[in-house]
Design a protein around this motif. Sequence first.
Motif, short mmCIF file in Angstrom:
data_model
loop_
_atom_site.label_atom_id
_atom_site.label_comp_id
_atom_site.label_asym_id
_atom_site.label_seq_id
_atom_site.Cartn_x
_atom_site.Cartn_y
_atom_site.Cartn_z
N MET A 1 0.97 -1.27 0.14
CA MET A 1 -0.31 -0.31 0.30
C MET A 1 0.91 1.74 0.12
SD MET A 1 -3.07 -1.02 2.96
CE MET A 1 -4.08 0.38 1.96
N GLU B 1 -2.66 5.46 -0.35
CA GLU B 1 -3.65 4.66 0.20
C GLU B 1 -4.23 4.17 1.55
OE1 GLU B 1 -3.17 2.09 -3.77
OE2 GLU B 1 -1.87 1.73 -2.08
N VAL B 2 -2.82 4.90 2.07
CA VAL B 2 -3.43 4.14 2.95
C VAL B 2 -3.75 5.11 4.68
CG1 VAL B 2 -2.18 3.92 6.08
CG2 VAL B 2 -1.25 2.23 4.21
N GLU C 1 -7.73 4.82 3.65
CA GLU C 1 -7.98 4.15 4.82
C GLU C 1 -8.36 4.81 5.55
OE1 GLU C 1 -8.33 -1.01 4.89
OE2 GLU C 1 -6.83 0.09 3.29
N LEU C 2 -7.45 5.23 6.67
CA LEU C 2 -7.62 5.58 8.18
C LEU C 2 -8.51 6.15 7.92
CD1 LEU C 2 -4.12 6.12 8.39
CD2 LEU C 2 -5.71 4.66 10.11
N ILE D 1 -5.20 -2.67 8.98
CA ILE D 1 -4.26 -3.17 7.85
C ILE D 1 -3.03 -2.61 8.10
CG2 ILE D 1 -3.68 -0.20 7.03
CD1 ILE D 1 -5.43 1.19 8.16
N GLN D 2 -2.91 -2.97 8.94
CA GLN D 2 -1.81 -3.62 10.05
C GLN D 2 -1.09 -5.29 8.85
OE1 GLN D 2 -0.62 -4.60 14.24
NE2 GLN D 2 1.55 -5.03 14.20
N LYS E 1 -2.46 -5.81 6.43
CA LYS E 1 -2.60 -6.15 5.24
C LYS E 1 -0.76 -6.06 4.80
CE LYS E 1 -6.10 -3.46 4.56
NZ LYS E 1 -7.22 -2.55 3.75
N VAL E 2 -0.84 -5.14 6.03
CA VAL E 2 0.81 -4.66 5.13
C VAL E 2 2.21 -5.34 6.30
CG1 VAL E 2 2.36 -2.01 6.15
CG2 VAL E 2 -0.07 -2.00 5.53
N LEU F 1 4.53 7.56 7.00
CA LEU F 1 3.43 7.71 7.73
C LEU F 1 3.53 8.47 8.73
CD1 LEU F 1 1.82 3.75 7.61
CD2 LEU F 1 0.50 6.16 7.07
N ALA G 1 -1.53 8.05 11.83
CA ALA G 1 -1.17 7.00 10.90
C ALA G 1 0.44 6.56 11.35
CB ALA G 1 -0.58 8.05 9.76
N LEU H 1 -0.35 3.63 13.97
CA LEU H 1 0.22 2.17 13.23
C LEU H 1 1.47 2.26 12.58
CD1 LEU H 1 -1.22 0.43 11.02
CD2 LEU H 1 -1.69 2.31 9.18
#
Length: 235
Positions: free
Chosen positions: A1, A5-6, A9-10, A42-43, A45-46, A56, A64, A67
Amino acid sequence: MTVSEVMAELQSFGNEGIKKVLVKHGVKEPFFGVKIEYLKTIQKKVKKDYPLAKELYATGNADAMYLAGLITDDGQMSKADLQTWAEQAFSNNISDFTVPWVAAEGKYGYEMALQWIDSPEEHVAAAGWATLGNLAALKPDNELDMAGYKNLLQRVVQTIHSAPNHMRSRMNNFVISTGSYITGLTDDAIAAANEIGTVMIDTNGTACKVPQAIDYIMKAKSKGTLGKKKKTVKC
């Protein structure tokens, strides 16, 4: 990502109700108010992504930044990275958790923590004390500077009541962690806690209670969990 994109999503996970709660707990704008469970989504996925984590964190958005601490490769974090993160950790959740987690699980935690606790910036000093507590919880006793920790306990005894509000909180937790996780210093931490007595901390109208160090250490002792180390401090 990508970072864009992140961030999108956030923002989609943002919650005004969560924001109001987090503001009372010392989280500062900008941020969206994302629940930890969504950050963990999200974590997953990343996974680990050191470059993305730095991007971030650099946004200055507290969601961010939190994350970033979950996805960075702690072993790749340089002293310069850690110093930058500590200096920019203006939100309590970042100075209390994100930066200390990453520092303690990396290569330079103790060295950086000793520098940070001398900082005139309260959030940096608080991150230092939190890092020291995390190291106590993570590292085997034979990898810790036992004499250094003993001296730090005395430093807390001598300075906690005159320290700024947020530093008092982190110093109090340091005593708890030292007594609970470093069995060779449990008696020293108990003595320090008794000498310190009640620690007065302004919790900004929240329901948070100030932990009594002696109570927490004795509870760990009665449960038989003294010295039981953690595999990770991140959550």
